[in-house]
Design an enzyme around this catalytic site. Sequence first.
Site, PDB file in Angstrom:
ATOM      1  N   ASN A 252       3.101   8.614  -1.540  1.00 19.05           N
ATOM      2  CA  ASN A 252       3.845   7.363  -1.515  1.00 19.05           C
ATOM      3  C   ASN A 252       2.861   6.204  -1.369  1.00 19.05           C
ATOM      4  OD1 ASN A 252       5.358   5.102  -0.830  1.00 19.05           O
ATOM      5  ND2 ASN A 252       6.723   6.184   0.556  1.00 19.05           N
TER       6      ASN A 252
ATOM      7  N   CYS B 175       8.202  -0.978  -0.101  1.00 17.86           N
ATOM      8  CA  CYS B 175       8.243  -0.114  -1.284  1.00 17.86           C
ATOM      9  C   CYS B 175       9.115  -0.675  -2.402  1.00 17.86           C
ATOM     10  CB  CYS B 175       8.733   1.280  -0.891  1.00 17.86           C
ATOM     11  SG  CYS B 175       7.700   2.076   0.358  1.00 17.86           S
TER      12      CYS B 175
ATOM     13  N   HIS C 297      10.570   4.692  -7.335  1.00 19.85           N
ATOM     14  CA  HIS C 297       9.533   4.633  -6.316  1.00 19.85           C
ATOM     15  C   HIS C 297       9.198   6.061  -5.904  1.00 19.85           C
ATOM     16  CE1 HIS C 297       7.426   4.110  -2.636  1.00 19.85           C
ATOM     17  NE2 HIS C 297       8.457   4.418  -1.870  1.00 19.85           N
TER      18      HIS C 297
END
Length: 373
Positions: free
Chosen positions: A329, A149, A299
């Site tokens: 996500n 990520c 993020h």
Amino acid sequence: MANASGFFTPSVGFSAKVEGAHKHASTSHSPIPRLVSKGCKLVGCGSAVPALQISNDDLSKIVDTSDEWISVRTGIRARRVLSGRENLASLAVEAARKALEMAKVDPDDVDLILMCTSTPDDLFGSAPQIQNQLGCKTNPLSYDITAACSGFLMGLVSAACHIRGGGFNNVLVIGADAVSRFVDWTDRGTCILFGDGAGAVMVQACNSEEDGLFAFDLHSDGIGGRHLGAAIKENESNNALDSNDSVFGFPPKQSSYSCIQMNGKEVFRFAIRCVPQSIESALEKAGLPVSSIDWLLLHQANQRIIDAVATRLELPSERVISNLANYGNTSAASIPLALDQAVRSGKVKPGQTIATAGFGAGLTWGSAIIRWG
């Protein structure tokens, strides 16, 4: 040799011709490193997501959960998942084409492609295939960056380093992941979080006065890796060579990656502690106060993390970019995906300052203070 922004420029460089290259390939010379003060700026962006949308209500049909349970704990209401003939490369190419179009850069003028992903279509990476599908006839260097990520942030900083110290001019940075391939869809603790997508930005060389990457701060901590990962595992094998006559332990069993394993509480604690510190450090390096930030772009992992970081930095919610509710996500895709939507909607305008940060498996985390346009 370091410049004022903390970037290091090499004192020597070399170029080499590869013997035996495909005789039909059209090649260009690699950029020659030059000790010239150069800046870099973000001049285009694009994104792409799969067609299939999975809502929280859809998930409640396969695991013990509900729309309320998921949305209250994460802020997520839906996510996109690859299906049919879609693959990660096709999403990445679509996002890249849009970024090139916005930047008014021809594929043949791209001299570096960085594919930030932990879930490539090929074990050995996807970047060269993306280069091919974009139609880059000059065979620019293309390679993958694996940092989960945090990948897009690492790619963005890498692009700046290539431009400032390597003589590159147009660097395409793509963040794309298909995390759905490694999700246990019977585990309500993880399957509710992730989605697939791609985002891209064009980073272009410019005069130092126009520089759009003011400072960055990057870290990793392998000790924390136990809290989030997808480790390799040996498959149970019925190989005919598995016999008493074979050498012990050989041939090795075929392996594959396990589904994502995550300690949610520990990852949450890590994020709300390390991300604000990283952004504050990057701001200090840039010589900028928090009040100079027009937008906070994190993020997109969990709305509670986004809110906690914004509170720590004393930034109001109206200055926070979030598309988590609709996409979940998307790992390395989340920052460029959210940026592209914010730019195209007119929310983010040229000249505005963005504090952006990525964090995730590794553990890795980092931040950058950038200017759009």
